[in-house]
Design an enzyme around this catalytic site. Structure first.
Site, short mmCIF file in Angstrom:
data_model
loop_
_atom_site.label_atom_id
_atom_site.label_comp_id
_atom_site.label_asym_id
_atom_site.label_seq_id
_atom_site.Cartn_x
_atom_site.Cartn_y
_atom_site.Cartn_z
N GLY A 124 -15.98 2.47 3.79
CA GLY A 124 -14.73 3.22 3.67
C GLY A 124 -13.92 2.86 2.45
CD GLN A 125 -14.76 -0.47 -2.74
OE1 GLN A 125 -15.92 -0.77 -2.43
NE2 GLN A 125 -14.16 -0.98 -3.79
CB SER A 126 -10.71 5.36 -0.88
OG SER A 126 -9.55 4.57 -0.76
CG ASN A 134 -12.18 -0.86 3.95
OD1 ASN A 134 -12.57 -1.32 5.02
ND2 ASN A 134 -10.99 -0.29 3.82
CG HIS A 165 -8.64 -3.14 -2.47
ND1 HIS A 165 -9.55 -2.37 -3.18
CD2 HIS A 165 -8.47 -2.49 -1.29
CE1 HIS A 165 -9.89 -1.31 -2.47
NE2 HIS A 165 -9.25 -1.37 -1.31
CG HIS A 179 -6.90 -3.07 3.01
ND1 HIS A 179 -6.14 -1.93 2.84
CD2 HIS A 179 -8.12 -2.78 2.48
CE1 HIS A 179 -6.85 -1.00 2.23
NE2 HIS A 179 -8.06 -1.48 2.00
CG ASP A 232 -2.09 0.93 1.08
OD1 ASP A 232 -3.23 0.45 0.96
OD2 ASP A 232 -1.86 2.17 1.09
P1 5GP Z 1 -9.76 1.30 0.31
O1 5GP Z 1 -9.87 2.59 1.07
O2 5GP Z 1 -10.45 1.38 -1.02
O3 5GP Z 1 -10.19 0.09 1.11
O4 5GP Z 1 -8.22 1.05 0.07
C1 5GP Z 1 -7.53 1.63 -0.99
C2 5GP Z 1 -6.07 1.58 -0.62
O5 5GP Z 1 -5.32 1.79 -1.80
C3 5GP Z 1 -5.63 2.65 0.37
O6 5GP Z 1 -5.07 2.04 1.52
C4 5GP Z 1 -4.62 3.48 -0.39
O7 5GP Z 1 -3.53 3.91 0.41
C5 5GP Z 1 -4.18 2.53 -1.49
N1 5GP Z 1 -3.78 3.17 -2.74
C6 5GP Z 1 -4.45 4.14 -3.41
N2 5GP Z 1 -3.80 4.47 -4.54
C7 5GP Z 1 -2.68 3.69 -4.58
C8 5GP Z 1 -1.61 3.58 -5.50
O8 5GP Z 1 -1.55 4.27 -6.54
N3 5GP Z 1 -0.64 2.68 -5.22
C9 5GP Z 1 -0.68 1.90 -4.09
N4 5GP Z 1 0.33 1.05 -3.90
N5 5GP Z 1 -1.69 1.98 -3.20
C10 5GP Z 1 -2.67 2.87 -3.43
#
Ligand code: 5GP
Ligand code: ZN
Length: 113
Positions: A92-94, A86, A99, A101, A31
């Site tokens: 909290g999915q961004s 997420n 994916h 974690h 990450d």
């Molecule tokens: P979410 O919030 O969707 O569960 O998790 C998305 C994750 O992707 C976050 O922890 C964020 O730091 C990671 N992330 C977002 N953009 C990138 C990227 O360009 N490269 C990497 N390695 N991680 C990313």
């Protein structure tokens, strides 16, 4: 047309990442903004927006088995670790590409924030 999403770009090798696994259907990479000493994302190469859109139970199973294997490889299996998916706004999915974690190397609290 190629998906413009960031995880699809990483899976295609168009955006760099600290890649740990790259097989025919899954990539795993560190990450960018780690929340623990070990913070790895396990991502299907095929674009699936979220767990709510996932229907391939074999693929989901292989992603979880890979998460456990990576936990052993990263030496966090004995101390314990957390796997998180997420989903959607309240989850909290961004990044809108499925994916898992894999987080470890420190204790986590429950309930989550
Ligand atoms: P979410 O919030 O969707 O569960 O998790 C998305 C994750 O992707 C976050 O922890 C964020 O730091 C990671 N992330 C977002 N953009 C990138 C990227 O360009 N490269 C990497 N390695 N991680 C990313
Ligand atoms: Zn994608």
């Amino acid at each position: 047309m190629a998906e413009p999403c960031i995880f699809c770009k990483i899976a295609r090798g168009e955006v760099p990442a600290q890649m740990i696994v790259n097989n025919k259907e899954i990539v795993a990479f560190r990450d960018l903004n780690p929340q623990a000493p070990v913070h790895i994302l396990i991502v299907p190469k095929k674009h699936v927006a979220s767990l709510d859109d996932a229907n391939d139970s074999d693929l989901l199973g292989r992603m979880m088995v890979l998460a456990a294997a990576l936990a052993r490889q990263e030496k966090i299996a004995r101390s314990g670790y957390r796997t998180v998916v997420n989903t959607g706004r309240d989850g909290g999915q961004s990044v809108d590409h499925l994916h898992i974690h894999l987080l470890g190397g420190r204790p986590f609290t429950w309930p989550p924030g």
